[in-house]
Design a protein around this motif. Structure first.
Motif, PDB file in Angstrom:
ATOM      1  N   VAL A 318       8.099   8.852  -2.606  1.00  0.00           N
ATOM      2  CA  VAL A 318       7.214   9.307  -3.695  1.00  0.00           C
ATOM      3  C   VAL A 318       7.125   8.236  -4.787  1.00  0.00           C
ATOM      4  CG1 VAL A 318       6.926  11.010  -5.538  1.00  0.00           C
ATOM      5  CG2 VAL A 318       7.615  11.760  -3.256  1.00  0.00           C
ATOM      6  N   LYS A 319       8.261   7.699  -5.182  1.00  0.00           N
ATOM      7  CA  LYS A 319       8.254   6.673  -6.237  1.00  0.00           C
ATOM      8  C   LYS A 319       7.548   5.403  -5.786  1.00  0.00           C
ATOM      9  CE  LYS A 319      12.424   8.326  -8.588  1.00  0.00           C
ATOM     10  NZ  LYS A 319      13.844   8.036  -8.954  1.00  0.00           N
ATOM     11  N   ALA A 320       7.769   5.000  -4.543  1.00  0.00           N
ATOM     12  CA  ALA A 320       7.143   3.771  -4.040  1.00  0.00           C
ATOM     13  C   ALA A 320       5.623   3.873  -4.034  1.00  0.00           C
ATOM     14  CB  ALA A 320       7.654   3.471  -2.632  1.00  0.00           C
ATOM     15  N   THR A 321       5.113   5.039  -3.660  1.00  0.00           N
ATOM     16  CA  THR A 321       3.653   5.181  -3.580  1.00  0.00           C
ATOM     17  C   THR A 321       3.019   5.278  -4.964  1.00  0.00           C
ATOM     18  OG1 THR A 321       3.889   7.591  -3.308  1.00  0.00           O
ATOM     19  CG2 THR A 321       3.699   6.259  -1.303  1.00  0.00           C
ATOM     20  N   PHE A 322       3.635   6.021  -5.871  1.00  0.00           N
ATOM     21  CA  PHE A 322       3.043   6.186  -7.204  1.00  0.00           C
ATOM     22  C   PHE A 322       3.285   4.987  -8.117  1.00  0.00           C
ATOM     23  CE2 PHE A 322       2.795  10.708  -6.083  1.00  0.00           C
ATOM     24  CZ  PHE A 322       1.514  10.995  -6.546  1.00  0.00           C
ATOM     25  N   GLN A 324       2.693   2.134  -7.345  1.00  0.00           N
ATOM     26  CA  GLN A 324       1.517   1.294  -7.095  1.00  0.00           C
ATOM     27  C   GLN A 324       0.356   2.197  -6.707  1.00  0.00           C
ATOM     28  OE1 GLN A 324       2.345  -2.616  -5.083  1.00  0.00           O
ATOM     29  NE2 GLN A 324       4.280  -1.629  -4.520  1.00  0.00           N
ATOM     30  N   ARG A 325       0.052   3.130  -7.598  1.00  0.00           N
ATOM     31  CA  ARG A 325      -0.874   4.211  -7.245  1.00  0.00           C
ATOM     32  C   ARG A 325      -2.302   3.725  -6.990  1.00  0.00           C
ATOM     33  NH1 ARG A 325      -0.400   8.798 -11.134  1.00  0.00           N
ATOM     34  NH2 ARG A 325      -2.252   9.551 -10.041  1.00  0.00           N
ATOM     35  N   ARG A 326      -2.667   2.547  -7.460  1.00  0.00           N
ATOM     36  CA  ARG A 326      -4.014   2.047  -7.188  1.00  0.00           C
ATOM     37  C   ARG A 326      -4.143   1.480  -5.781  1.00  0.00           C
ATOM     38  NH1 ARG A 326      -6.497  -0.822 -12.632  1.00  0.00           N
ATOM     39  NH2 ARG A 326      -6.234   1.000 -14.009  1.00  0.00           N
ATOM     40  N   LYS A 327      -2.999   1.229  -5.158  1.00  0.00           N
ATOM     41  CA  LYS A 327      -3.013   0.720  -3.792  1.00  0.00           C
ATOM     42  C   LYS A 327      -3.042   1.881  -2.806  1.00  0.00           C
ATOM     43  CE  LYS A 327      -0.565  -3.635  -4.616  1.00  0.00           C
ATOM     44  NZ  LYS A 327       0.570  -4.496  -4.178  1.00  0.00           N
ATOM     45  N   THR A 328      -3.446   1.585  -1.596  1.00  0.00           N
ATOM     46  CA  THR A 328      -3.354   2.609  -0.547  1.00  0.00           C
ATOM     47  C   THR A 328      -1.887   2.828  -0.213  1.00  0.00           C
ATOM     48  OG1 THR A 328      -3.478   0.971   1.230  1.00  0.00           O
ATOM     49  CG2 THR A 328      -5.572   1.924   0.432  1.00  0.00           C
ATOM     50  N   ILE A 329      -1.606   3.966   0.392  1.00  0.00           N
ATOM     51  CA  ILE A 329      -0.232   4.287   0.778  1.00  0.00           C
ATOM     52  C   ILE A 329       0.302   3.238   1.757  1.00  0.00           C
ATOM     53  CG2 ILE A 329       1.168   5.967   2.055  1.00  0.00           C
ATOM     54  CD1 ILE A 329      -0.523   8.165   0.700  1.00  0.00           C
ATOM     55  N   ASN A 331      -0.223  -0.011   1.819  1.00  0.00           N
ATOM     56  CA  ASN A 331       0.214  -1.218   1.120  1.00  0.00           C
ATOM     57  C   ASN A 331       1.470  -0.965   0.283  1.00  0.00           C
ATOM     58  OD1 ASN A 331      -1.881  -2.674   2.219  1.00  0.00           O
ATOM     59  ND2 ASN A 331      -3.236  -2.402   0.456  1.00  0.00           N
ATOM     60  N   SER A 332       1.541   0.181  -0.384  1.00  0.00           N
ATOM     61  CA  SER A 332       2.702   0.450  -1.238  1.00  0.00           C
ATOM     62  C   SER A 332       3.960   0.695  -0.404  1.00  0.00           C
ATOM     63  CB  SER A 332       2.427   1.649  -2.161  1.00  0.00           C
ATOM     64  OG  SER A 332       2.089   2.796  -1.418  1.00  0.00           O
ATOM     65  N   LEU A 333       3.824   1.402   0.724  1.00  0.00           N
ATOM     66  CA  LEU A 333       4.993   1.650   1.574  1.00  0.00           C
ATOM     67  C   LEU A 333       5.449   0.371   2.284  1.00  0.00           C
ATOM     68  CD1 LEU A 333       4.464   5.185   3.184  1.00  0.00           C
ATOM     69  CD2 LEU A 333       5.880   4.539   1.236  1.00  0.00           C
ATOM     70  N   ARG A 334       4.527  -0.439   2.737  1.00  0.00           N
ATOM     71  CA  ARG A 334       4.919  -1.689   3.397  1.00  0.00           C
ATOM     72  C   ARG A 334       5.610  -2.631   2.419  1.00  0.00           C
ATOM     73  NH1 ARG A 334      -0.160  -3.020   7.557  1.00  0.00           N
ATOM     74  NH2 ARG A 334       0.512  -1.571   9.200  1.00  0.00           N
ATOM     75  N   ALA A 335       5.172  -2.603   1.150  1.00  0.00           N
ATOM     76  CA  ALA A 335       5.831  -3.431   0.135  1.00  0.00           C
ATOM     77  C   ALA A 335       7.260  -2.970  -0.110  1.00  0.00           C
ATOM     78  CB  ALA A 335       5.035  -3.390  -1.164  1.00  0.00           C
ATOM     79  N   ALA A 336       7.492  -1.675   0.055  1.00  0.00           N
ATOM     80  CA  ALA A 336       8.822  -1.119  -0.217  1.00  0.00           C
ATOM     81  C   ALA A 336       9.731  -1.103   1.006  1.00  0.00           C
ATOM     82  CB  ALA A 336       8.688   0.301  -0.770  1.00  0.00           C
ATOM     83  N   ARG A 351      -4.698   7.406  -1.135  1.00  0.00           N
ATOM     84  CA  ARG A 351      -3.880   7.117  -2.310  1.00  0.00           C
ATOM     85  C   ARG A 351      -2.963   8.309  -2.568  1.00  0.00           C
ATOM     86  NH1 ARG A 351      -8.343   3.921  -3.266  1.00  0.00           N
ATOM     87  NH2 ARG A 351      -7.782   1.793  -3.889  1.00  0.00           N
ATOM     88  N   PRO A 352      -1.819   8.085  -3.225  1.00  0.00           N
ATOM     89  CA  PRO A 352      -0.780   9.121  -3.279  1.00  0.00           C
ATOM     90  C   PRO A 352      -1.178  10.407  -3.999  1.00  0.00           C
ATOM     91  CG  PRO A 352      -0.258   7.308  -4.771  1.00  0.00           C
ATOM     92  CD  PRO A 352      -1.392   6.847  -3.911  1.00  0.00           C
ATOM     93  N   GLU A 353      -2.116  10.330  -4.951  1.00  0.00           N
ATOM     94  CA  GLU A 353      -2.422  11.537  -5.739  1.00  0.00           C
ATOM     95  C   GLU A 353      -3.114  12.638  -4.943  1.00  0.00           C
ATOM     96  OE1 GLU A 353      -5.586   8.397  -6.941  1.00  0.00           O
ATOM     97  OE2 GLU A 353      -3.439   8.472  -6.498  1.00  0.00           O
ATOM     98  N   VAL A 354      -3.509  12.366  -3.711  1.00  0.00           N
ATOM     99  CA  VAL A 354      -4.164  13.413  -2.916  1.00  0.00           C
ATOM    100  C   VAL A 354      -3.171  14.168  -2.032  1.00  0.00           C
ATOM    101  CG1 VAL A 354      -6.319  12.117  -2.908  1.00  0.00           C
ATOM    102  CG2 VAL A 354      -4.753  11.892  -0.969  1.00  0.00           C
ATOM    103  N   LEU A 355      -1.908  13.708  -1.976  1.00  0.00           N
ATOM    104  CA  LEU A 355      -0.930  14.359  -1.104  1.00  0.00           C
ATOM    105  C   LEU A 355      -0.130  15.411  -1.852  1.00  0.00           C
ATOM    106  CD1 LEU A 355       0.643  11.406   0.939  1.00  0.00           C
ATOM    107  CD2 LEU A 355      -1.482  12.666   1.354  1.00  0.00           C
ATOM    108  N   GLY A 356       0.061  16.569  -1.212  1.00  0.00           N
ATOM    109  CA  GLY A 356       0.928  17.598  -1.766  1.00  0.00           C
ATOM    110  C   GLY A 356       2.370  17.399  -1.312  1.00  0.00           C
TER     111      GLY A 356
END
Length: 373
Positions: A318-322, A324-329, A331-336, A351-356
């Motif tokens: 959750v922290k990794a995706t948000f 870098q919230r402007r990136k797609t999930i 890119n943010s997960l691969r970076a982490a 992008r992370p804001e659409v996931l529950g």
């Protein structure tokens, strides 16, 4: 010469009385040392207090007046009296208490009012001053699963007062400001043994409240988010939270997926708590008034005991995706976490804001499996 000596004597008396009270001398001894009777001494003390000098005479009041009597008289001045008039107080209370008792407690009341608890910017303090808002916050706590309550940041006791009136809870306090602590000890002496001096963020709640505790407060602005992360740390011990925070923080926490306010705290808190946005408070109900509106939210522990994934990894995802919230999930997960061997997940283009919460749980499980692979 006569005028000069009189002024010098008065000045000498004032200094001696202040120093003697600081040393907690009996009033009879102070009066005897200055060749006064008790009535004359009390007149001198009243003049000192009226000048704005801070004194603490609680030690003497507790020696000479029964605790219940003192509390009754004090409550009269605090809640019922329209003025500080001694004559009006004696007329109202004189049948049950002596004039000397009323006079002593009146002086104590004025002393406490002189205690200047200054809101401190570095502590993020905006003291709540509106009694109706404080009463509403206190009434918003259901305390139906646990009767132990911890108020975080008691300040000047505006909320504390209404919480102490509730007979269905046992109230504790956590306060880091030494001025507030001194004030609260004097203003609420019965509460003092349960008021803990220290930083809530450093408290080990499992040791101090092993049977559980509800959290409530007008949370300091500069640590409101950290308070909720502390709640998450002890989520199995905290069934309910009622807090006044900046409106933007309240919205962020309560917001469902799909909005720009939805973020890390939204997902993490909603995983374990049902969240209600209760009401908004304006700027003028605080001292000093903040530049933004505030809001009160309520968190109640939901039925989730364990998530269907590694919970520590869930928080990291959750922290990794948000972060870098402007990136797609993707890119943010691969970076982490790396490239997952080139594997793709159906959410990677989002992008992370659409996931529950449930979708983040599924994503975390996928990350764990592909990290192992």
């Amino acid at each position: 010469d006569m005028v000069v000596k009189s002024v010098v004597n008065k000045s000498g008396n004032k200094v001696f009385i202040i120093q003697s009270i600081d040393r907690q001398m009996d009033f009879e001894d102070i009066a005897r040392a200055r060749d006064m009777d008790l009535d004359e001494l009390l007149t001198e003390i009243e003049a000192i207090v009226h000048s704005g000098t801070k004194l603490n005479i609680s030690y003497y009041v507790s020696q000479v007046i029964d605790e219940d009597k003192a509390e009754d008289i004090y409550l009269y001045f605090k809640e019922d009296a329209e003025t500080d008039s001694l004559e009006e107080a004696v007329a109202e209370l004189g049948g049950e208490y002596t004039e000397e008792e009323i006079r002593l407690v009146r002086i104590k009341f004025m002393c406490l009012r002189n205690m200047n608890v200054r809101p401190k910017k570095h502590l993020g303090q905006h003291f709540l001053t509106d009694q109706s808002i404080a009463r509403r916050i206190a009434g918003s706590l259901t305390a139906d699963r646990c009767s132990t309550v911890l108020e975080v940041g008691c300040g000047t006791g505006v909320l504390t007062r209404f919480l102490l009136e509730r007979e269905d809870i046992t109230l504790y306090g956590a306060e880091v400001d030494t001025e507030s602590i001194v004030y609260l000890h004097e203003y609420f002496p019965g509460f003092a043994p349960r008021l803990m001096e220290g930083d809530f963020l450093r408290m080990n709640l499992a040791e101090q409240f092993p049977q559980g505790v509800n959290i409530i407060g007008n949370f300091p602005y500069n640590i409101s988010s950290q308070i909720f992360f502390q709640v998450l740390e002890y989520r199995d011990l905290i069934p309910e939270v009622v807090g006044m925070v900046q409106r933007e923080v309240a919205v962020r926490i309560a917001e469902p997926p799909g909005s720009k306010e939805y973020g890390i705290l939204s997902v993490l808190l909603q995983a374990w708590y049902d969240i209600e946005y209760l009401f908004t408070g304006g700027e003028k109900v605080f001292n000093p008034p903040p530049k933004v509106k505030s809001a009160v939210i309520r968190l109640r522990r939901n039925g989730v005991q364990r998530l269907d994934c590694d919970e520590r990894l869930f928080m990291k995802v959750v922290k990794a995706t948000f972060n870098q919230r402007r990136k797609t999930i993707r890119n943010s997960l691969r970076a982490a976490f790396g490239d997952f061997g080139g594997a793709e997940h159906e959410f990677f283009s989002l992008r992370p804001e659409v996931l529950g919460v449930a979708q983040f749980v599924g994503l975390t499980d996928w990350v764990q499996r592909h990290l192992r692979g």
